[in-house]
Scaffold this motif. Structure first.
Motif, PDB file in Angstrom:
ATOM      1  N   LYS A 122      -1.719   6.151   7.204  1.00  0.00           N
ATOM      2  CA  LYS A 122      -2.899   5.698   6.471  1.00  0.00           C
ATOM      3  C   LYS A 122      -2.554   4.486   5.613  1.00  0.00           C
ATOM      4  O   LYS A 122      -3.291   3.492   5.563  1.00  0.00           O
ATOM      5  CB  LYS A 122      -3.433   6.827   5.596  1.00  0.00           C
ATOM      6  CG  LYS A 122      -4.060   7.985   6.363  1.00  0.00           C
ATOM      7  CD  LYS A 122      -4.575   9.050   5.394  1.00  0.00           C
ATOM      8  CE  LYS A 122      -5.207  10.220   6.143  1.00  0.00           C
ATOM      9  NZ  LYS A 122      -5.690  11.274   5.220  1.00  0.00           N
ATOM     10  N   HIS A 123      -1.399   4.570   4.938  1.00  0.00           N
ATOM     11  CA  HIS A 123      -1.005   3.467   4.062  1.00  0.00           C
ATOM     12  C   HIS A 123      -0.556   2.252   4.864  1.00  0.00           C
ATOM     13  O   HIS A 123      -0.793   1.102   4.449  1.00  0.00           O
ATOM     14  CB  HIS A 123       0.095   3.932   3.112  1.00  0.00           C
ATOM     15  CG  HIS A 123      -0.368   4.957   2.108  1.00  0.00           C
ATOM     16  ND1 HIS A 123      -1.440   4.734   1.285  1.00  0.00           N
ATOM     17  CD2 HIS A 123       0.081   6.207   1.810  1.00  0.00           C
ATOM     18  CE1 HIS A 123      -1.633   5.800   0.503  1.00  0.00           C
ATOM     19  NE2 HIS A 123      -0.719   6.706   0.819  1.00  0.00           N
ATOM     20  N   ALA A 174       0.811  -1.220   0.000  1.00  0.00           N
ATOM     21  CA  ALA A 174       0.000   0.000   0.000  1.00  0.00           C
ATOM     22  C   ALA A 174       0.842   1.267   0.000  1.00  0.00           C
ATOM     23  O   ALA A 174       0.335   2.356  -0.281  1.00  0.00           O
ATOM     24  CB  ALA A 174      -0.932   0.004   1.215  1.00  0.00           C
ATOM     25  N   THR A 195      -4.123  -4.374   7.092  1.00  0.00           N
ATOM     26  CA  THR A 195      -5.472  -4.868   7.352  1.00  0.00           C
ATOM     27  C   THR A 195      -5.472  -6.391   7.422  1.00  0.00           C
ATOM     28  O   THR A 195      -4.985  -7.067   6.526  1.00  0.00           O
ATOM     29  CB  THR A 195      -6.437  -4.402   6.247  1.00  0.00           C
ATOM     30  OG1 THR A 195      -6.484  -2.978   6.257  1.00  0.00           O
ATOM     31  CG2 THR A 195      -7.828  -4.945   6.488  1.00  0.00           C
ATOM     32  N   THR A 250      -3.683   0.510   5.847  1.00  0.00           N
ATOM     33  CA  THR A 250      -4.246  -0.209   4.706  1.00  0.00           C
ATOM     34  C   THR A 250      -3.457  -1.479   4.429  1.00  0.00           C
ATOM     35  O   THR A 250      -4.017  -2.551   4.187  1.00  0.00           O
ATOM     36  CB  THR A 250      -4.235   0.684   3.460  1.00  0.00           C
ATOM     37  OG1 THR A 250      -5.004   1.867   3.715  1.00  0.00           O
ATOM     38  CG2 THR A 250      -4.813  -0.050   2.262  1.00  0.00           C
ATOM     39  N   SER A 251      -2.133  -1.346   4.510  1.00  0.00           N
ATOM     40  CA  SER A 251      -1.270  -2.486   4.218  1.00  0.00           C
ATOM     41  C   SER A 251      -1.386  -3.576   5.263  1.00  0.00           C
ATOM     42  O   SER A 251      -1.174  -4.754   4.967  1.00  0.00           O
ATOM     43  CB  SER A 251       0.185  -2.007   4.128  1.00  0.00           C
ATOM     44  OG  SER A 251       1.041  -3.042   3.730  1.00  0.00           O
TER      45      SER A 251
END
Length: 656
Positions: free
Chosen positions: A352-353, A68, A359, A356-357
């Protein structure tokens, strides 16, 4: 050590410093000192063989790890670097010509550490996520500086190959190469793998603490870049050691054992980043205890949070040492599945990334347990609050772990006071680590809002990062009665020859305002100085002979009353021009400020008691008396009483 110390005094101070350090830790220190001096003198091939063993081939990259973070595979670095690059560390910007001079006696050691650590990379990474037009120039900058570092920092030379700078650099390079895959050249990946192998053999067991945690974070985040049995073993060993170290370093109330509020946030954040990267890689067995420790650390961070979002600067602490508290808490709450407790600030794009990465459906979800906000008795930090806008911080903590004195200050029983989010009485903070008069003062007892006896520091701070004899808190109690939240403690820093003295302090937050009561016990007449360092820009007005001052605020005022002084005692407001006091909220900056200084002595009796009240209104009818083991304070219609019980200054009645 102090300039006036004799050789015998210096030796005794050194012995008092090292006596608390385990033999195993001293052994690691001796090995490190020998190796750091001897290895750079050896031929490079022999150096690499002794430090790394047989050279394995650089493994292939792990697929899908931190995917991500990826921005643009089409961006490739240019071949021509800029003539120079500007770096701003510790509020000290420098423009360095290219090729970079990585080691220079004109840099402070800490500034040079930041340079070798590539600490600028975090800001640049945030910029490339926000502004697509910055991606090419900042990718170019990163590529040229990474390769320049490789070319100019021969293996096992310092400070480039110091384990601490190596740890931070590995993480920054890992994140940048995942954002820009074209940066991951064969030369750079070979260097990264060599740095990882070096770091695994040179972890900082000589220091421990946050340095060792940084080593482990780097070995996990960097090791996960590669897919090979050697990398898997490296990560697995580091995860197990991280679990052991967190069990040792995180106290039952969630505070980090070095007891620096800034380093607590640094450690919290590195644990969160480590978990996010392990989840991104699909690591099969992440110990539950690491999630549990992170949860405790977040709750501790909430307990020291002021209404402004800041926190008290206790021990070595400054707001530019770490990310803001709300940022650290915000993204780690999301990582653990916590519900936000307040509107959250915008998260940096990196986090944020990372979220996401990372999850993962099996990510443990926690219910936030109920805890008493502001009370961290194992750490020794208390933050009392009331609806009238006052916040009262009280530090009754040990200065440091006995084996790790680096970030300790001689500050036991210091206070911070805030009103409607604004600082009123605040600790000095930390502006630099470089040794000398500034560092000595910022660690000293007179730099804090507590009492100094006989002109001595309560803990024997010396050098930049050393402590000999350590003042330990005693008789810590806390409670709530008659509308007053209170904490009581003492310390033994002066219970030595020739003073044989004890400082007791009771602090309370109640209907009348902020109340501080001090009791000094001594077997002889001892001079004392009680300092209250006010925030920059604040001024006290009043009549010293009336023992009352007015604190001028924007559009309002607070009133400070001193009680319990004898005719021989003295107090005065010292303007910033003569106070020799400053506030350092960030590294590299010092702001002059005024100080209320109370001076007196214990006299012929074996004890003295006096105090200070900070209130929103003037209380005219104040009466105070102390006889033997009992004290009584009249605040208008309110009467408060205390007695000495089991060595503790204990309230017996609080209220009307």
């Amino acid at each position: 050590m102090n300039v006036g110390d004799t050789k015998i005094e210096k030796l005794l101070k050194l012995l008092r410093t090292v006596k608390d350090i385990p033999v195993s830790q001293l052994t690691h220190r001796v090995r490190y000192e020998i190796a750091s001096r001897a290895m750079p003198r050896l031929p490079l091939a022999l150096r690499e063989y002794l430090a790394l063993g047989t050279e394995p081939k650089t493994p292939p990259l792990r697929k899908g790890y931190l995917g991500a973070l990826e921005l643009d595979r089409a961006i490739t670095p240019s071949s021509k670097p800029q003539d120079g690059y500007t770096f701003d560390f510790l509020s000290e910007p420098r423009t360095l010509s290219f090729p970079i001079r990585w080691n220079d006696p004109r840099y402070s050691r800490l500034w040079q550490f930041h340079l070798h650590s590539f600490d600028w990379a975090r800001e640049d990474l945030e910029a490339v996520y926000q502004d697509p037009t910055s991606r090419q120039p900042l990718a170019d900058k990163a590529s040229h500086l990474m390769h320049d570092w490789i070319d100019q920092n021969t293996f096992y030379t310092f400070d480039g190959w110091h384990p601490y700078t190596t740890s931070l650099r590995i993480v920054h390079w890992a994140f940048f190469t995942k954002a820009f895959p074209a940066l991951a050249t064969e030369k750079l990946l070979s260097s990264l793998w060599k740095q990882l192998r070096y770091l695994e053999r040179h972890k900082e067991y000589a220091l421990g603490g946050n340095h060792l945690l940084e080593n482990l974070r780097a070995l996990i985040v960097g090791g996960l870049l590669f897919e090979a049995p050697a990398a898997e073993r490296m990560v697995a060993r580091s995860v197990r050691e991280l679990e052991r170290q967190l069990e040792h370093q995180i106290l039952p109330d969630g505070g980090h054992y070095e007891r620096s509020t800034s380093y607590h946030l640094i450690v919290t954040n590195l644990v969160g980043e480590t978990l996010a990267c392990l989840q991104s890689a699909g690591w099969p067995e992440i110990p539950q205890s690491i999630f549990d420790q992170l949860k405790k650390m977040l709750l501790f961070a909430e307990s020291i949070r002021l209404s402004s979002g800041a926190y008290p600067l206790w021990n070595d602490a400054a707001y530019n040492m770490s990310l803001p508290l709300d940022t650290v808490v915000g993204w780690n709450n999301k990582l653990l599945g916590f519900s936000p407790v307040r509107p959250e600030p915008p998260l940096p794009y990196l986090y944020k990334h990372l979220l996401t990465s990372s999850t993962n459906p099996s990510n443990p979800k926690f219910d936030v347990p109920s805890s008493k906000p502001g009370f961290a008795p194992h750490t020794g930090y208390f933050l009392l609050r009331n609806k009238r806008g006052f916040e009262l911080g009280f530090d009754c903590a040990p200065p440091c772990p006995k084996e790790l004195p680096g970030h300790a200050h001689a500050d036991c029983l210091t206070i911070d006071v805030y009103y409607k989010g604004k600082p009123i009485v605040v600790d000095t903070g930390t502006s630099q680590y470089q040794g000398g008069a500034i560092r000595n003062f910022e660690r000293s007892t007179p730099a804090h809002n507590t009492i100094t006896l006989d002109g001595r520091n309560q803990s024997e701070v010396w050098g930049s990062f050393r402590v000999g004899r350590k003042a330990m808190p005693r008789h810590v109690r806390y409670g709530k009665e008659g509308g007053w939240d209170w904490v009581s403690a003492a310390h033994d820093g002066y219970a030595i020859e020739p003073l044989f003295a004890t400082h007791h302090r009771w602090v309370g937050l109640g209907p009348a305002g902020v109340l501080v009561l001090d009791r000094l016990e001594s077997e002889r007449n001892v001079a004392f100085v009680s300092n209250f360092h006010f925030a920059p820009g604040l001024t006290l007005e009043g009549e010293a002979e009336r023992d009352t001052y007015r604190v001028l605020l924007n559009g309002s005022a607070l009133y400070l009353t001193i009680f319990g002084l004898s005719p021989q005692d003295d107090h005065a407001w010292l303007e910033p021009e003569i106070s020799n006091s400053w506030h350092a909220p960030i590294m590299g900056r010092r702001h002059p400020r005024g100080t209320l200084r109370i001076k007196g002595s214990t006299g012929d009796s074996r004890f003295r008691a006096c105090g200070m009240l900070l209130s929103r209104t003037v209380i005219v009818d104040i009466g105070f008396e102390w006889h033997d083991e009992h004290g009584r304070l009249v605040l208008g219609d309110e009467i408060l009483t205390w007695s000495m019980r089991g060595g503790s200054l204990t309230p017996t009645s609080l209220g009307i």
